[in-house]
Design a protein around this motif. Structure first.
Motif, PDB file in Angstrom:
ATOM      1  N   ALA A 164       1.416  11.154   7.012  1.00 23.69           N
ATOM      2  CA  ALA A 164       2.572  11.623   7.786  1.00 23.69           C
ATOM      3  C   ALA A 164       3.697  10.594   7.761  1.00 23.69           C
ATOM      4  O   ALA A 164       3.468   9.394   7.596  1.00 23.69           O
ATOM      5  CB  ALA A 164       2.155  11.882   9.233  1.00 23.69           C
ATOM      6  N   HIS A 165       4.895  11.103   7.942  1.00 25.28           N
ATOM      7  CA  HIS A 165       6.051  10.237   8.148  1.00 25.28           C
ATOM      8  C   HIS A 165       6.234  10.156   9.666  1.00 25.28           C
ATOM      9  O   HIS A 165       6.515  11.164  10.308  1.00 25.28           O
ATOM     10  CB  HIS A 165       7.301  10.812   7.485  1.00 25.28           C
ATOM     11  N   VAL A 166       6.043   8.964  10.226  1.00 25.17           N
ATOM     12  CA  VAL A 166       6.104   8.791  11.678  1.00 25.17           C
ATOM     13  C   VAL A 166       7.316   7.943  12.043  1.00 25.17           C
ATOM     14  O   VAL A 166       7.476   6.834  11.542  1.00 25.17           O
ATOM     15  CB  VAL A 166       4.824   8.114  12.225  1.00 25.17           C
ATOM     16  N   GLU A 167       8.143   8.496  12.899  1.00 24.55           N
ATOM     17  CA  GLU A 167       9.298   7.763  13.412  1.00 24.55           C
ATOM     18  C   GLU A 167       8.956   7.328  14.836  1.00 24.55           C
ATOM     19  O   GLU A 167       8.742   8.163  15.710  1.00 24.55           O
ATOM     20  CB  GLU A 167      10.527   8.657  13.398  1.00 24.55           C
ATOM     21  N   LEU A 168       8.906   6.032  15.056  1.00 24.59           N
ATOM     22  CA  LEU A 168       8.543   5.475  16.360  1.00 24.59           C
ATOM     23  C   LEU A 168       9.796   5.145  17.164  1.00 24.59           C
ATOM     24  O   LEU A 168      10.699   4.481  16.664  1.00 24.59           O
ATOM     25  CB  LEU A 168       7.717   4.193  16.181  1.00 24.59           C
ATOM     26  N   VAL A 169       9.818   5.616  18.416  1.00 26.24           N
ATOM     27  CA  VAL A 169      10.912   5.286  19.327  1.00 26.24           C
ATOM     28  C   VAL A 169      10.276   4.726  20.601  1.00 26.24           C
ATOM     29  O   VAL A 169       9.777   5.479  21.431  1.00 26.24           O
ATOM     30  CB  VAL A 169      11.791   6.512  19.669  1.00 26.24           C
TER      31      VAL A 169
END
Length: 186
Positions: free
Chosen positions: A64-69
């Motif tokens: 998966a492509h995970v964008e962490l905020v």
């Protein structure tokens, strides 16, 4: 272990990847992870589990492509002062102090901008303290909660173990614990 690969993390990853929606970024699932911790700079239990979950989601079979905020780029400095501020803020709002500790307009605006500009297959709330952000997420995107603790039970235990110095605050803290329970379970 440091990898954070345990049954809970693996189960969360499998749930995420079995969501029926798929946006394409080379066939990868697009995941937005909103987090109570910044695993790049913090060293505690929640950040260890978060690092493990991020690593697992990027590996096969998930890829998966995970964008962490994270809520904050850096850990809070004056922790006890911020806790007291959160308790006061909770008296003026509908969220309990534990969640108020993670509340910020800057974080809210960042999340709103991300979901407006990008389509995600799923949103992971990494910590129950972030349940307040649900109202700012599109209804069409599946949400998954990774709860590191049952916070109201942990807080209740802490209240029971307070020293005599804090006993005058016990009625206020017990009421806050009940608010936290309602927040987590509803």
């Amino acid at each position: 272990p440091e990898s954070g690969y345990d049954e809970g993390v693996a189960s969360a990853a499998t749930t995420i990847m079995n969501c029926p929606r798929t946006k394409s970024l080379g066939g990868k699932k697009q995941i937005l992870m909103l987090s109570i911790v910044n695993p790049a700079v913090e060293r505690n239990g929640a950040s260890t589990v978060t690092r493990g979950l991020l690593k697992l989601l990027k590996l096969p079979p998930f890829r998966a492509h995970v964008e962490l905020v994270p809520v904050r780029a850096e850990p809070v400095r004056w922790h006890q002062l911020m806790q007291a501020r959160s308790l006061l803020r909770s008296c003026l709002s509908n969220i309990p102090a534990k969640a108020a500790f993670c509340y910020s307009r800057e974080f809210q605006e960042k999340v709103v901008a991300r979901v407006k500009d990008q389509c995600y297959d799923a949103v992971i709330l990494n910590g129950a303290d972030l349940l307040w952000i649900l109202e700012y997420l599109p209804q069409s995107v599946p949400r998954i909660l990774v709860a590191h603790n049952i916070e109201h039970q942990l807080f209740g235990s802490q209240i029971r173990n307070f020293s005599r110095l804090y006993r005058p605050l016990e009625p206020l803290l017990r009421a806050e614990c009940k608010r936290l329970e309602d927040y987590e379970l509803n």
